[in-house]
Design a protein around this motif. Sequence first.
Motif, short mmCIF file in Angstrom:
data_model
loop_
_atom_site.label_atom_id
_atom_site.label_comp_id
_atom_site.label_asym_id
_atom_site.label_seq_id
_atom_site.Cartn_x
_atom_site.Cartn_y
_atom_site.Cartn_z
N ILE A 1 0.78 -1.10 0.02
CA ILE A 1 -0.02 0.16 0.02
C ILE A 1 0.72 1.11 0.04
O ILE A 1 1.95 1.15 -0.53
N GLY A 2 0.40 2.17 0.80
CA GLY A 2 1.17 3.68 0.72
C GLY A 2 0.84 4.38 1.99
O GLY A 2 -0.14 3.78 2.75
N GLY A 3 1.47 5.22 2.26
CA GLY A 3 1.16 6.24 3.37
C GLY A 3 0.02 7.13 3.28
O GLY A 3 -0.58 7.06 2.10
N ILE A 4 -0.52 7.77 4.09
CA ILE A 4 -1.80 8.76 4.08
C ILE A 4 -1.48 9.61 2.86
O ILE A 4 -2.02 9.96 2.06
N ALA A 5 -0.23 10.28 3.02
CA ALA A 5 0.06 11.29 2.05
C ALA A 5 -0.11 10.93 0.70
O ALA A 5 -0.27 11.35 -0.12
N GLU A 6 0.72 9.80 0.57
CA GLU A 6 0.55 9.17 -0.86
C GLU A 6 -0.77 8.56 -1.42
O GLU A 6 -0.92 8.66 -2.47
N THR A 7 -1.26 8.04 -0.51
CA THR A 7 -2.70 7.73 -0.91
C THR A 7 -3.70 8.90 -1.34
O THR A 7 -4.21 8.89 -2.28
N GLN A 8 -3.27 10.02 -0.74
CA GLN A 8 -4.11 11.25 -1.03
C GLN A 8 -3.55 11.78 -2.57
O GLN A 8 -4.26 12.10 -3.41
N GLU A 9 -2.19 11.50 -2.60
CA GLU A 9 -1.62 11.77 -4.04
C GLU A 9 -2.21 10.96 -5.02
O GLU A 9 -2.45 11.32 -5.98
N MET A 10 -2.39 9.51 -4.62
CA MET A 10 -2.80 8.74 -5.86
C MET A 10 -4.20 9.01 -6.13
O MET A 10 -4.64 8.91 -7.17
N LEU A 11 -5.13 9.48 -5.24
CA LEU A 11 -6.68 9.84 -5.42
C LEU A 11 -6.54 11.07 -6.22
O LEU A 11 -7.53 11.31 -7.17
N ASP A 12 -5.85 11.91 -5.97
CA ASP A 12 -5.85 13.40 -6.81
C ASP A 12 -5.42 12.89 -8.12
O ASP A 12 -5.86 13.51 -9.13
N PHE A 13 -4.27 12.05 -8.23
CA PHE A 13 -3.91 11.61 -9.66
C PHE A 13 -4.91 10.87 -10.55
O PHE A 13 -5.36 11.26 -11.58
N CYS A 14 -5.78 9.98 -9.86
CA CYS A 14 -6.88 9.39 -10.33
C CYS A 14 -7.93 10.27 -10.81
O CYS A 14 -8.44 10.19 -11.78
#
Length: 348
Positions: free
Chosen positions: A294-307
């Motif tokens: 998985i990823g950390g909280i910040a990277e998960t937010q980055e992924m959602l924004d990218f998607c």
Amino acid sequence: MTTNVTAYAAPAANAPLERTTIPRRAVGEHDVLIEIKYAGICHSDIHQARDGWGEGIFPMVPGHEIAGIVTETGPGVTRYQVGDRVGVGCFVDSCRRCEHCLQGLEQYCTGGATPTYNGLDKNGEPTYGGYSTHIVVDENYAVRIPDGLSLDIAAPLLCAGITLYSPLARWKAGPGKKVAIVGLGGLGHMGVKIAHALGAEVTVLSQTLRKQEDGLKLGADHFHATGDPETFRKLAGTFDLIVSTVSAPLDFSAYLGLLKTDGALVNVGAPEEPVSLNLFSLISGRRTLAGSMIGGIAETQEMLDFCAEHGLGAEIELIPADRINEAYERVLRSDVRYRFVIDASTIR
């Protein structure tokens, strides 16, 4: 004071999931209460509900792909307000002090991140996941779902999306890179979409060509059947990066042979059985065999924004809660394209 909410739980290992009630803690100083709208079904839910990865905590409410709406906030909450669209992924707390937590790598917390389900919180109480109507989490362990993503197709991004985004970003998938995704399932289909959006040349490696048309529509440039013995000969030394999403043991030596010199094979699938490896397949090409979680909280937010920016969401089959057990069996038969998502309004 705790509040009881409706959920679907496995009462014991290998038992069918059934409707029940579970306690949720009172909303604390920095907590948010989330009304769950959708919850994805991940293969790891099945592994854990059936003790595939070791002894579980029962009754177990699986689910770590959670999308919903904030309905209450604690007095100290600053990140969210009532009405916000939020998600919860695979963990709901961590020590917040170790080197990993301080670097935004909470998933690798030295003391162990608190899993969203099948774990114990800091008070020693069992955690219960997203197959339920509501969940209470610390605001720092929720992420914002951008308006550009509908909640149903966003839910699987909280595990499947970040599980693929994290290694693709870390190993720099992008223009000029040849990337292979092993397996076109719940994880793999998001890997194809994300790798394509990052600009890489994408190949799907699947057992057969049965899903070839889907793979190409999702963004793959090439599709090859690993059941064909000629595939490994033809593709030897081709890829900069291979990400394996499958939960069955692979012939890692054979897959490592598909890498260029200095290439990496990253495993995000988690087979229940041990695997073996001929180390010469690593040494001969200065190759890397790695894992990612998985990823950390910040990277998960980055992924959602990218998607959201690229219009990426999971390909889903929306089901009512009373079909969870059927969905589990279909996942095991690879009979889903490509993620089951539970309509949480049917849990009540």
